[in-house]
Scaffold this active site. Sequence first.
Site, short mmCIF file in Angstrom:
data_model
loop_
_atom_site.label_atom_id
_atom_site.label_comp_id
_atom_site.label_asym_id
_atom_site.label_seq_id
_atom_site.Cartn_x
_atom_site.Cartn_y
_atom_site.Cartn_z
N CYS A 1 0.81 -1.22 0.00
CA CYS A 1 0.00 0.00 0.00
C CYS A 1 0.85 1.28 0.00
O CYS A 1 0.42 2.31 -0.53
CB CYS A 1 -0.92 0.04 1.22
SG CYS A 1 -1.67 -1.56 1.63
N CYS B 1 1.58 3.75 -3.03
CA CYS B 1 0.57 4.74 -3.46
C CYS B 1 0.17 5.68 -2.32
O CYS B 1 -0.07 6.87 -2.54
CB CYS B 1 -0.69 4.04 -3.95
SG CYS B 1 -0.47 3.20 -5.52
#
Length: 584
Positions: free
Chosen positions: A84, A87
Amino acid sequence: MKPTPAIRRATLLTSAAVALGLAVTGVSAQEKPKDHADGPAAAYEPSMTTLGQIQVEIPGRKPGDPVMTPAEFQKATTMYFERCAGCHGVLRKGATGKALTPDLTRANGFEYLRDFINYGSPAGMPNWGTSGELTEDDVDLMARYLLLEPPAPPEYGMPEMRASWKVHVAPEDRPTEKMNDWDIDNLFSVTLRDAGQIALIDGASYEIKAVLDTGYAVHISRISASGRYLFVIGRDAKVNMIDLWMESPDTVAEIKVGSEARSVETSKMEGYEDKYAIAGAYWPPQYVIMDGDTLEPLKIKSTRGMIYDEQTYHPEPRVAAILSSHYRPEFIVNIKETGIIQLVDYSNIDALKFTDIEAERFLHDGGLDSSKRYFLTAANARNKVAVIDTKEGTLEALIETDGLTPHPGRGANIDHPTYGPVWATSHLGDDTVALIGTDPEGNPDNAWKMVQQLYAMGGGSLFVKTHPESEHLYVDAPLNPDAEVSGSVAVFKVADLAQEEPEYTVLPLVEWAGIAEGQPRVVQGEFNKDGNEIWFSVWNAADLQSAIVVVDDKTLELKHVIKDERLITPTGKFNVYNTRADVY
Ligand code: DHE
């Protein structure tokens, strides 16, 4: 009727598919969240695998915090950094993805987060749950994790750098002349990604002269201006400095410059050859200038600061590409999230001077034009290319490339039959190749404009390549989901670029390599020194056979296949001469 670009593109794609012997099926226009692996751009988001290994503690408990054991928190942190953080940012303050700080996540609540992670969104969030990438328990864990304060990974300053710094062979104990009979200028340094090694391969005989240990998931190689020292950086931010003059070239110094890194470069300005090296980190957000003989860390500069347009603080702007100027004693540093290209004047190391050029957010990779005066670099999530005049130290232009997510590598410089000198980039998100005029003096009408758009095999392209001696432009597509596209390379003839719709030839390199097992991807062409052959990696899974395929640039025929059990996951290849002289 003249076809619209969309119809034309579909026709070209179809002819490419037919050339590859593919079945052509209609594409549903229905918008749906994509599996993570569906979209090449999503699959290419940074994975902070080294940070994922760091041990963290649960931040101080607050009222309403979900219950989580330390083991669960550690597991969730590892998953967050690996999948994750690329981003959403290490500190969850947002990058190309949204911010996920507790003030925001708590306002939405657990169920909302769980469903979002499970089903994804058409805006680009992958459907982690329904794609099967995460289990139901994992999705539940991640939704709870996002309600807690994020852990901050440790900083990494001078004490840590100096503790990691080792000089294996002091400069005074190194040879004073080249002690081997290697043709160093035509040597290739090949990234063996998952082995954490590089292979040094002779450009004429294709012999693997040495395999050397480097950092974890090693990323790129760069060469000192003299051609003597090779610098290699791993994703774990370890830099190896290899002396190519030794009887058996090997690491003479090493250092770790942070927890996650991608770029390294050396000073190339006349009078400063081999004097300094520089490495940029993703975490902590900083770069370090080092002594060019020993890697002794000299100055560390944080990149934290204001985003150029919003003028709001960004706590973790990553350092992407770094290039060395040939016009001034400066390093050119792409600071990704703030959109600033920083020129670092190293002429007085104790009084560094910085020029912050406001360019565009999400700067990634780039290279010099054929005159070496202009630096062209992709702001890839903004579909733009920024141009820096390295002689004047100014922003020369900002160009829309009309494609999704430009990804040039260092780009390719072509002498175009109609438009004069142009620089090319392909795109991660679609099949287009943008050609940008780079000659403001000789061809002022074409300068800094996208003068032509080509259509190659498909999305998922990472690198284009040519050479001053070559009459071809090569375009790979390693992240295309179709195995036959990702296993091939498209070649345009430069002379054909005078036509309105130049066709390309497809070279089926995986087939030429004779590898049937796995789904190897063809990645990153690199020319030999003479510019008469180009090498491509056939990048397979770590436990399967990979290869390097050598193509004759004149005939576009197979010249040689290098196969060896030591060639584990070959990706980037860096010819010593071309890399040090910025020939591409
Ligand atoms: Fe790279 C260059 C970052 C994934 C192969 N890559 C670069 C540069 C950056 C970067 C910032 C420019 C360095 C410079 O010029 O100073 N790369 C990243 C990522 O953040 C990303 C997207 C995800 C990650 O987690 O690392 C990423 N890169 C990859 C790959 O998956 C590739 C295809 C295979 C591999 O070896 O990891 C890959 N990157 C390369 C190569 C270059 C590169 C071969 C140098 C190209 C050149 O011609 O100079």
